[in-house]
Design an enzyme around this catalytic site. Structure first.
Site, PDB file in Angstrom:
ATOM      1  N   TYR A  36      59.003  46.647  49.049  1.00 15.95           N
ATOM      2  CA  TYR A  36      58.536  45.266  48.950  1.00 15.95           C
ATOM      3  C   TYR A  36      57.112  45.108  49.480  1.00 15.95           C
ATOM      4  O   TYR A  36      56.400  44.197  49.088  1.00 15.95           O
ATOM      5  CB  TYR A  36      59.447  44.336  49.761  1.00 15.95           C
ATOM      6  N   LYS A  83      69.212  57.054  49.363  1.00 13.70           N
ATOM      7  CA  LYS A  83      69.182  57.854  48.131  1.00 13.70           C
ATOM      8  C   LYS A  83      68.519  59.176  48.511  1.00 13.70           C
ATOM      9  O   LYS A  83      67.500  59.583  47.934  1.00 13.70           O
ATOM     10  CB  LYS A  83      68.411  57.072  47.049  1.00 13.70           C
ATOM     11  N   ASP A 105      74.040  54.421  44.872  1.00  9.09           N
ATOM     12  CA  ASP A 105      74.810  54.208  43.632  1.00  9.09           C
ATOM     13  C   ASP A 105      76.307  54.216  43.937  1.00  9.09           C
ATOM     14  O   ASP A 105      77.071  53.370  43.460  1.00  9.09           O
ATOM     15  CB  ASP A 105      74.435  55.238  42.547  1.00  9.09           C
ATOM     16  N   ASP A 163      68.728  44.112  49.192  1.00  8.83           N
ATOM     17  CA  ASP A 163      68.631  42.946  48.314  1.00  8.83           C
ATOM     18  C   ASP A 163      69.723  43.020  47.249  1.00  8.83           C
ATOM     19  O   ASP A 163      70.455  42.061  47.006  1.00  8.83           O
ATOM     20  CB  ASP A 163      67.240  42.918  47.666  1.00  8.83           C
ATOM     21  N   ASP A 178      73.710  40.890  47.068  1.00  4.47           N
ATOM     22  CA  ASP A 178      74.171  40.013  45.978  1.00  4.47           C
ATOM     23  C   ASP A 178      75.534  40.471  45.488  1.00  4.47           C
ATOM     24  O   ASP A 178      76.422  39.661  45.192  1.00  4.47           O
ATOM     25  CB  ASP A 178      73.192  40.039  44.799  1.00  4.47           C
TER      26      ASP A 178
END
Ligand code: IPM
Ligand code: MG
Length: 359
Positions: free
Chosen positions: A141, A192, A224, A248, A252
């Site tokens: 970000y 990751k 994942d 982020d 959700d």
């Protein structure tokens, strides 16, 4: 001494939901001895409209002087064509960075009353109580260089940079370990590391930190797989810690386990637990101004504020209980409405929480 809360309604449904949270704060002040002063400020598109930028200096000054900030939401289609630095989202990112709010706590709790509102089978989500600790002021970000450039052959190329310093990983790691220590004592670090060197370092730092927290069980998971596990068997998790962008996305996903993203609050903390509190959902321009938005995520953000920045855990409990009572009464905004419950609007929901608090 009276504590200062800066209220930033923002855009879209922001003013509507924040209005209900302010009613709650006023009730706590009037009836429960909470000694706070409220101030209002501009952020996002509303600030751009009034002052030409998404985070005016005045807002930042007020925020720095406040003990806590309550934020609604920012953004809307009207602003999507502005130059990137002027967009509402940049105001939100800037205030997070300026206040050094690196630690974002996003709880996903399933209220038993809402089990049937989840898209997942009730037995998969019943009793769900997980906490996502998202790094908030670093990673892709904020990483430089970033931009869109034109290559020699005339083709354009977009680029961003995913970077983390060890110290940034360490401070979010410590917050996550501390958080886990106060809960189920299990921490899953999501990365990751099979592809990205930066998260190889992330994993290494988390592993090193774990020797300072022998009472917390640390595990690691690729992002994942974490996304899959969140919808397959979410109750395996206690606390998750992850990077800004992974957090982020996963938050959700976790939100929907609980029935509606309209239920989930968040806290964004600096190293001294000064914080900004906001619902994790966005400005929902599609329903703005209709009086149907769910104010509970914002009201529950006030509960987090009471707990983390104002040192009022008993009032936080009381407010959470009031929300539970309103759900027990069967009141539901459209996002959590099911046929056997009563559909209400934003204001009615806020009023019902206030009534439960006063009872
Ligand atoms: C969130 C939001 C923000 C983010 C946007 C509005 C910039 O999605 O708080 O999760 O990506 O952090
Ligand atoms: Mg988000």
């Amino acid at each position: 001494m009276s504590r200062k809360i800066l209220v930033l309604p923002g855009d879209g449904i922001g003013p509507e939901i924040v209005g209900e949270a302010v009613k709650v704060l006023e009730c706590l002040r009037r009836d429960h001895g909470l000694d706070v002063e409220l101030e209002q400020g501009l952020i996002g598109g509303a600030a751009y409209d009034a002052a030409g930028k998404p985070l005016p200096e005045e807002t930042l000054k007020l925020a720095k002087a406040a003990d806590a900030v309550l934020l609604g939401a920012v953004g809307g289609p009207k602003y999507d064509t502005l130059d990137r630095p002027l967009r509402p989202e940049r105001g939100l990112l800037a205030i997070r960075a300026e206040l050094e709010l690196f630690g974002n706590l996003r709880p996903a709790i399933l209220y038993p009353q809402l089990a049937s509102a989840s898209a997942l089978k009730p037995d998969v989500v019943a009793g769900l109580d997980i906490m996502i600790v998202r790094e908030l002021t670093g990673g892709i970000y904020f990483g430089e260089p970033r931009g869109i450039r034109t290559l020699e052959n005339g083709e354009r190329q977009g680029y961003n940079t995913l970077v983390y310093r060890e110290s940034e990983i360490e401070r979010i790691g410590r917050l996550a370990f501390e958080t886990a220590r106060k809960r189920g004592k299990r921490l899953c670090s999501v990365d990751k590391a099979n592809v990205l060197e930066v998260t190889e370092l992330w994993r290494e730092v988390m592993t090193r930190l774990s020797s300072d927290y022998p009472d917390v069980e640390l595990s690691h998971m690729y992002v994942d797989n974490a996304a899959m596990q969140l919808v397959r068997a979410p109750k395996q998790f206690d606390v998750l810690v992850t990077t800004n962008m992974f957090g982020d996305i996963l938050s959700d996903c976790a939100a929907m386990l609980t029935g509606s993203i309209g239920m989930l609050p968040s806290a964004s903390l600096d190293k001294d637990s000064r914080g900004m509190y906001e619902p994790i959902h966005g400005s929902a321009p599609d329903i703005a101004g209709q009086g149907v938005a769910n104010p509970l995520a914002t009201i529950l953000s006030v509960a987090m504020m009471l707990r983390y920045s104002l040192g009022e855990p008993a009032l936080a409990e009381r407010l959470q209980a009031a929300v539970g009572q309103v759900l027990d009464q069967g009141l539901r905004t459209p996002d959590i409405h099911t046929p056997d419950t009563r559909k209400v609007g934003t204001t009615e929901m806020g009023d019902a929480v206030v009534a439960a608090l006063r009872a």
